[in-house]
Design a protein around this motif. Sequence first.
Motif, PDB file in Angstrom:
ATOM      1  N   LYS A 165       2.351  37.721  37.297  1.00 13.92           N
ATOM      2  CA  LYS A 165       1.928  36.578  36.460  1.00 13.92           C
ATOM      3  C   LYS A 165       0.414  36.393  36.494  1.00 13.92           C
ATOM      4  CE  LYS A 165       6.171  33.811  37.022  1.00 13.92           C
ATOM      5  NZ  LYS A 165       6.744  33.442  35.733  1.00 13.92           N
ATOM      6  N   GLY A 166      -0.312  37.476  36.783  1.00 15.45           N
ATOM      7  CA  GLY A 166      -1.766  37.399  36.907  1.00 15.45           C
ATOM      8  C   GLY A 166      -2.469  37.276  35.566  1.00 15.45           C
ATOM      9  N   ARG A 167      -3.801  37.392  35.613  1.00 26.03           N
ATOM     10  CA  ARG A 167      -4.602  37.232  34.388  1.00 26.03           C
ATOM     11  C   ARG A 167      -4.690  38.548  33.631  1.00 26.03           C
ATOM     12  NH1 ARG A 167      -9.960  35.116  36.728  1.00 26.03           N
ATOM     13  NH2 ARG A 167     -10.720  36.440  35.055  1.00 26.03           N
ATOM     14  N   PRO A 168      -4.309  38.560  32.355  1.00 24.75           N
ATOM     15  CA  PRO A 168      -4.366  39.796  31.572  1.00 24.75           C
ATOM     16  C   PRO A 168      -5.775  40.339  31.352  1.00 24.75           C
ATOM     17  CG  PRO A 168      -2.920  38.183  30.533  1.00 24.75           C
ATOM     18  CD  PRO A 168      -3.638  37.467  31.627  1.00 24.75           C
ATOM     19  N   ASP A 169      -6.802  39.529  31.588  1.00 20.93           N
ATOM     20  CA  ASP A 169      -8.172  40.032  31.409  1.00 20.93           C
ATOM     21  C   ASP A 169      -8.666  40.798  32.632  1.00 20.93           C
ATOM     22  OD1 ASP A 169      -8.198  37.540  32.847  1.00 20.93           O
ATOM     23  OD2 ASP A 169     -10.367  37.476  32.600  1.00 20.93           O
ATOM     24  N   MET A 170      -7.883  40.807  33.701  1.00 15.61           N
ATOM     25  CA  MET A 170      -8.272  41.553  34.898  1.00 15.61           C
ATOM     26  C   MET A 170      -7.952  43.033  34.712  1.00 15.61           C
ATOM     27  SD  MET A 170      -9.592  39.326  36.947  1.00 15.61           S
ATOM     28  CE  MET A 170      -9.522  39.819  38.655  1.00 15.61           C
ATOM     29  N   ALA A 171      -8.734  43.881  35.342  1.00 12.17           N
ATOM     30  CA  ALA A 171      -8.653  45.325  35.089  1.00 12.17           C
ATOM     31  C   ALA A 171      -7.260  45.897  35.318  1.00 12.17           C
ATOM     32  CB  ALA A 171      -9.672  46.051  35.962  1.00 12.17           C
ATOM     33  N   TYR A 172      -6.633  45.559  36.448  1.00  7.96           N
ATOM     34  CA  TYR A 172      -5.337  46.165  36.767  1.00  7.96           C
ATOM     35  C   TYR A 172      -4.281  45.839  35.710  1.00  7.96           C
ATOM     36  CZ  TYR A 172      -3.665  41.579  38.320  1.00  7.96           C
ATOM     37  OH  TYR A 172      -3.289  40.261  38.350  1.00  7.96           O
ATOM     38  N   PHE A 173      -4.318  44.608  35.187  1.00  4.68           N
ATOM     39  CA  PHE A 173      -3.383  44.155  34.147  1.00  4.68           C
ATOM     40  C   PHE A 173      -3.699  44.883  32.842  1.00  4.68           C
ATOM     41  CE2 PHE A 173      -0.678  40.177  33.636  1.00  4.68           C
ATOM     42  CZ  PHE A 173      -0.106  40.553  32.431  1.00  4.68           C
ATOM     43  N   GLY A 174      -4.999  44.989  32.548  1.00  2.77           N
ATOM     44  CA  GLY A 174      -5.438  45.684  31.341  1.00  2.77           C
ATOM     45  C   GLY A 174      -5.050  47.156  31.347  1.00  2.77           C
ATOM     46  N   PHE A 175      -5.090  47.796  32.527  1.00  2.00           N
ATOM     47  CA  PHE A 175      -4.683  49.197  32.632  1.00  2.00           C
ATOM     48  C   PHE A 175      -3.220  49.358  32.217  1.00  2.00           C
ATOM     49  CE2 PHE A 175      -7.945  49.823  36.294  1.00  2.00           C
ATOM     50  CZ  PHE A 175      -8.971  49.952  35.371  1.00  2.00           C
ATOM     51  N   ALA A 176      -2.380  48.437  32.687  1.00  3.10           N
ATOM     52  CA  ALA A 176      -0.950  48.492  32.337  1.00  3.10           C
ATOM     53  C   ALA A 176      -0.764  48.278  30.840  1.00  3.10           C
ATOM     54  CB  ALA A 176      -0.181  47.447  33.138  1.00  3.10           C
ATOM     55  N   ASP A 177      -1.457  47.288  30.289  1.00  2.29           N
ATOM     56  CA  ASP A 177      -1.356  47.013  28.850  1.00  2.29           C
ATOM     57  C   ASP A 177      -1.769  48.232  28.026  1.00  2.29           C
ATOM     58  OD1 ASP A 177      -0.457  44.423  29.196  1.00  2.29           O
ATOM     59  OD2 ASP A 177      -2.431  43.501  28.916  1.00  2.29           O
ATOM     60  N   LYS A 178      -2.859  48.857  28.420  1.00  3.31           N
ATOM     61  CA  LYS A 178      -3.353  50.036  27.689  1.00  3.31           C
ATOM     62  C   LYS A 178      -2.322  51.170  27.740  1.00  3.31           C
ATOM     63  CE  LYS A 178      -7.695  49.041  26.430  1.00  3.31           C
ATOM     64  NZ  LYS A 178      -8.073  49.004  25.004  1.00  3.31           N
ATOM     65  N   TYR A 179      -1.793  51.406  28.910  1.00  2.00           N
ATOM     66  CA  TYR A 179      -0.840  52.507  29.061  1.00  2.00           C
ATOM     67  C   TYR A 179       0.356  52.327  28.125  1.00  2.00           C
ATOM     68  CZ  TYR A 179       2.571  55.733  30.952  1.00  2.00           C
ATOM     69  OH  TYR A 179       3.508  56.739  31.057  1.00  2.00           O
ATOM     70  N   PHE A 180       0.919  51.117  28.118  1.00  4.25           N
ATOM     71  CA  PHE A 180       2.120  50.879  27.318  1.00  4.25           C
ATOM     72  C   PHE A 180       1.818  50.673  25.832  1.00  4.25           C
ATOM     73  CE2 PHE A 180       3.623  49.886  31.622  1.00  4.25           C
ATOM     74  CZ  PHE A 180       4.678  50.786  31.669  1.00  4.25           C
ATOM     75  N   ALA A 181       0.520  50.632  25.506  1.00  2.30           N
ATOM     76  CA  ALA A 181       0.121  50.637  24.090  1.00  2.30           C
ATOM     77  C   ALA A 181      -0.210  52.064  23.644  1.00  2.30           C
ATOM     78  CB  ALA A 181      -1.083  49.727  23.883  1.00  2.30           C
ATOM     79  N   GLY A 182      -0.120  53.011  24.587  1.00  2.96           N
ATOM     80  CA  GLY A 182      -0.414  54.405  24.270  1.00  2.96           C
ATOM     81  C   GLY A 182      -1.902  54.706  24.211  1.00  2.96           C
ATOM     82  N   ASP A 183      -2.720  53.837  24.842  1.00  4.47           N
ATOM     83  CA  ASP A 183      -4.178  54.005  24.807  1.00  4.47           C
ATOM     84  C   ASP A 183      -4.703  54.461  26.165  1.00  4.47           C
ATOM     85  OD1 ASP A 183      -4.254  53.047  22.189  1.00  4.47           O
ATOM     86  OD2 ASP A 183      -4.404  50.959  22.867  1.00  4.47           O
TER      87      ASP A 183
END
Length: 353
Positions: free
Chosen positions: A195-213
Motif C-alpha cells: 500500500k506504499g506510494r506509487p511515485d516511489m521507485a520500487y513501486f514504479g518499477f513494478a508498474d513499468k514491468y506490468f505495463a510492458g515498459d
Amino acid sequence: MDHKTIDHSKTYLITGAAGFIGYYLSKKLLDQGCRVIGIDNINDYYDVNLKLNRLEDLIYYEKFTFIKDDISLKEIIFGIFEKYYPNIVINLAAQAGVRYSIENPDVYIQSNIVGFYNILEACRYFPVEHLVYASSSSVYGNNKKVPFEETDIVDHPVSLYASTKKSNELMAHTYSHLYKIPTTGLRFFTVYGPKGRPDMAYFGFADKYFAGDPIKIFNNGDFDNDLYRDFTYIDDIVEGIGRLLNNPPNGKVRHQIYNIGNNNPERLMVFIETLERAFSNALDRNIQFDKVFEPIKPGDVPATYASTERLQKAVGFKPETTIEEGLQKFADWYVDYYKEKVNEFFSKGESSK
C-alpha cells in the motif's frame, strides 16, 4: 509497537491519514483501542483509489473520525483542534516527492510550509502534550559523511522539498523555544512496503514491468558508483513513531530530531534484483525487468545512510526488517491488489507467443 508506550486514554490527531505512513500509524493506534482523528485532502498527486482503499480499512473503526480537508486552511485546523482537543498530534501531511518539486513549487509551499505553520499555531493556542512531525532524509543533501547523524550540518538542501522539510525543523524548534511545545521531527529514509506510494521507485518499477515498459535507472549505468539507499520497511517506521509518541523531549528547548532508517544502505541494483526475485516468488515464474540507464536526476542524492543510535538510545528500537522480507510482502500485496492488470499482462504475453 510496545503496548506500554501507548496511552489509550489520549486523542491522537494524524494529518495525512490516507497517506502511506499515516494509514499504517492510524491502523496501529486504532488496533490498540486509541481514539484517532484523521485529516487528509486526498489530493491527486498519485492514484486517489489507493488512498481511498487505505481509508476503507480505517472507517470501520468506531474510534476513527475522518475529516477530508486541507491543513493549509488555518480556520479548518483551528476548528478541528477546538472540537477535538487532541493530546498528541502527528503531522504526516505534506506534498511529497523530490522531482515533482522542481516543476510544481507552489504546492510544496502551501502544504509543507503554510500547512505546518497552521499546525504549530493550533498547538500553540490549544496546547498539546507532543507534536511529532515528518521531516526527511533529503535534508542531508549531498552530505558525504556517512552514516548521516542528526548533529550533521544540513544547510545545503538540493531540492525545494528538502528545503521545506529543513524549514519545518527550524519552525518547530522556534515554537518549542517560544511556546514550550514539545516537538519531535522524524527524518524518514526511503520508506517502502504494501500500500506504499506509487511515485516511489520500487513501486514504479513494478508498474513499468506490468505495463510492458523498461524501467529507468538514474545511475548512468555505473555499477561501481551505484546509488545507495537506506530502505526502511513501513512496520519499522510505525514502530519507531509509536515508541516516541508518549516520550516527548525534555530539556531547555523541548525539540528533538531522530533519523528513522535501516542503518544498512543497499545498492540500488541489489534492491532491484531483490525486487525481481520477490515478484518471481509471488508469481512462481522468472521475472526480470528490462532496464534503461540514464544520468542522475537534479535533486537526487547519491547515497542515504542513517545513523540510528539516537533513536535506539531514546526508545530502545532499531529498524531490522531486511529488504528480502519487506519486498516480498510488497510483491505479494501488489500481485493481489493489481491482479487484473497482472493477469492481463501475462495473458497478452501468452497470446503473442
